[in-house]
Write an enzyme that holds these catalytic residues in place. Structure first.
Site, PDB file in Angstrom:
ATOM      1  N   HIS A  20      51.135  38.119  45.366  1.00  0.00           N
ATOM      2  CA  HIS A  20      51.210  36.856  46.151  1.00  0.00           C
ATOM      3  C   HIS A  20      52.363  37.038  47.084  1.00  0.00           C
ATOM      4  O   HIS A  20      52.356  36.149  48.098  1.00  0.00           O
ATOM      5  CB  HIS A  20      51.588  35.728  45.058  1.00  0.00           C
ATOM      6  CG  HIS A  20      50.742  35.297  44.365  1.00  0.00           C
ATOM      7  ND1 HIS A  20      49.399  34.864  44.566  1.00  0.00           N
ATOM      8  CD2 HIS A  20      50.539  35.123  42.922  1.00  0.00           C
ATOM      9  CE1 HIS A  20      48.532  34.527  43.646  1.00  0.00           C
ATOM     10  NE2 HIS A  20      49.335  34.816  42.549  1.00  0.00           N
ATOM     11  N   ASP A  55      41.888  38.430  37.922  1.00  0.00           N
ATOM     12  CA  ASP A  55      43.094  37.866  37.611  1.00  0.00           C
ATOM     13  C   ASP A  55      42.912  36.145  37.500  1.00  0.00           C
ATOM     14  O   ASP A  55      41.946  35.764  38.181  1.00  0.00           O
ATOM     15  CB  ASP A  55      44.083  38.061  38.645  1.00  0.00           C
ATOM     16  CG  ASP A  55      45.648  37.686  38.282  1.00  0.00           C
ATOM     17  OD1 ASP A  55      46.276  38.364  37.655  1.00  0.00           O
ATOM     18  OD2 ASP A  55      46.066  36.495  38.654  1.00  0.00           O
TER      19      ASP A  55
END
Length: 85
Positions: A20, A55
């Site tokens: 991220h 994920d």
């Protein structure tokens, strides 16, 4: 490292990564995007890279980092739900 010395063809990092973190900001508890750094190193040796993200969250910053190149394909399979990061 094993990919760079021709000791394997595929690498799996079961712990995930910090997918991220963006180029100029932290995001989602991530402040360094280790996956982007690894892909940049692999690009020195390989013409094409497939990044498969399995994920709970979309690997948004990895996709963003390589969006404009055809040499890195990012495929993210993740949980999709309103309000989920």
């Amino acid at each position: 490292a094993q990919l760079l010395i021709n000791s394997c063809d595929v690498a799996v990092f079961w712990s995930g990564g910090r997918h991220h973190a963006k180029r100029n900001s932290a995001s989602g508890f991530c402040y360094v995007n280790d996956i982007v750094i690894a892909i940049l190193e692999l690009r020195k040796r390989y013409d094409r890279i497939l990044y498969l993200d399995l994920d709970a969250h979309h690997g948004d910053a990895v996709e963003q980092a390589f969006f404009s190149t055809s040499s890195v394909l990012t495929l993210s399979i993740h949980r999709a739900e309103p309000g989920f990061f």
